[in-house]
Design a protein around this motif. Structure first.
Motif, PDB file in Angstrom:
ATOM      1  N   ASN A 121      20.880  -7.178   7.023  1.00  0.00           N
ATOM      2  CA  ASN A 121      20.711  -7.508   5.608  1.00  0.00           C
ATOM      3  C   ASN A 121      19.430  -8.276   5.313  1.00  0.00           C
ATOM      4  O   ASN A 121      19.241  -8.742   4.193  1.00  0.00           O
ATOM      5  CB  ASN A 121      21.917  -8.319   5.107  1.00  0.00           C
ATOM      6  CG  ASN A 121      23.167  -7.479   5.011  1.00  0.00           C
ATOM      7  OD1 ASN A 121      23.095  -6.276   4.760  1.00  0.00           O
ATOM      8  ND2 ASN A 121      24.312  -8.090   5.221  1.00  0.00           N
TER       9      ASN A 121
ATOM     10  N   GLU B 142      25.455  -7.158  11.424  1.00  0.00           N
ATOM     11  CA  GLU B 142      25.401  -6.832   9.990  1.00  0.00           C
ATOM     12  C   GLU B 142      24.573  -7.862   9.230  1.00  0.00           C
ATOM     13  O   GLU B 142      23.821  -7.512   8.325  1.00  0.00           O
ATOM     14  CB  GLU B 142      26.817  -6.748   9.402  1.00  0.00           C
ATOM     15  CG  GLU B 142      27.563  -5.500   9.817  1.00  0.00           C
ATOM     16  CD  GLU B 142      26.789  -4.221   9.528  1.00  0.00           C
ATOM     17  OE1 GLU B 142      26.333  -4.044   8.375  1.00  0.00           O
ATOM     18  OE2 GLU B 142      26.648  -3.387  10.448  1.00  0.00           O
ATOM     19  N   ARG B 143      24.708  -9.136   9.601  1.00  0.00           N
ATOM     20  CA  ARG B 143      23.908 -10.181   8.954  1.00  0.00           C
ATOM     21  C   ARG B 143      22.421  -9.897   9.169  1.00  0.00           C
ATOM     22  O   ARG B 143      21.621  -9.986   8.243  1.00  0.00           O
ATOM     23  CB  ARG B 143      24.274 -11.554   9.517  1.00  0.00           C
ATOM     24  CG  ARG B 143      23.629 -12.705   8.750  1.00  0.00           C
ATOM     25  CD  ARG B 143      23.724 -14.035   9.503  1.00  0.00           C
ATOM     26  NE  ARG B 143      25.024 -14.377   9.964  1.00  0.00           N
ATOM     27  CZ  ARG B 143      25.892 -15.164   9.327  1.00  0.00           C
ATOM     28  NH1 ARG B 143      25.574 -15.659   8.147  1.00  0.00           N
ATOM     29  NH2 ARG B 143      27.063 -15.461   9.868  1.00  0.00           N
TER      30      ARG B 143
END
Length: 197
Positions: free
Chosen positions: A76, A72-73
């Protein structure tokens, strides 16, 4: 552009972290946003266990919570940078373990590919440029990082930069290395190279 800067070194007072600071200052001065991920202080576990082993029969498996958070990091951010010491003419085990676990099947390769605009691999080598070229170590690292990893995972704009002679303690050498790091951040998006297979 939002750039994830991943740093791998056991000591925060290392030249690697000084380089990371100057690099991210260059990014900031160029108007980019960056997040620094310090793998050691973040407590990242580089050991791949069964939960994160690829399942070739599945298009998308659920990985361990730690890996899902790092996926998820990465999602982004528009682009990536990895800053690390060159050990044994390759990545440190911590960073290799991060790649093994996070750049995983179904996210980075297989049914999906990474959609980041570019990646910079910034290595710090105690060796000289002449010695690395003589034995084709830099060429070997370019092949591994640009083609075997980045291109395989869909990032065709991949670049390896090596800062040499990092054990030279003369202040002018130290400052030259930090200036190079700053310039790489400042002009991060001015470099386009399409990896050819």
């Amino acid at each position: 552009m939002k750039i994830l800067t991943v740093v791998s070194h056991p000591r925060v007072n290392s030249l690697t972290f000084s380089v990371a600071d100057r690099f991210t200052q260059g990014l900031s001065d160029a108007g980019h946003e960056t997040e620094i991920l310090d793998l050691h202080r973040n407590g990242f576990n580089p050991v791949l266990w069964e939960a994160d082993e690829p399942v070739w029969s599945s298009d998308r498996k659920i990985y361990s919570p730690e890996v899902e958070a790092e996926i998820e990091r990465m999602k982004n951010h528009d682009a990536l940078a990895y800053i690390f010491p060159v050990w044994w003419y390759s990545l440190p085990a911590m960073l290799k373990g991060y790649i093994d676990r996070v750049w995983n099947n179904g996210f980075a390769y297989g049914s999906n590919k990474l959609n980041h605009r570019q990646v910079l691999w910034l290595g710090l080598a105690a060796d000289s440029k002449a010695h690395m070229e003589k034995r084709q170590y830099e060429q070997m690292m370019n092949q591994q990082l640009n083609i075997a990893i980045a291109s395989y995972c869909g990032i065709l704009n991949s670049r390896v930069e090596i800062l040499y002679d990092t054990l030279d303690s003369r202040p002018e050498i130290h400052e030259r290395l930090l200036t190079q790091a700053y310039q790489l951040g400042l002009y991060y998006d001015n470099y386009t190279k399409t990896v050819t297979l």
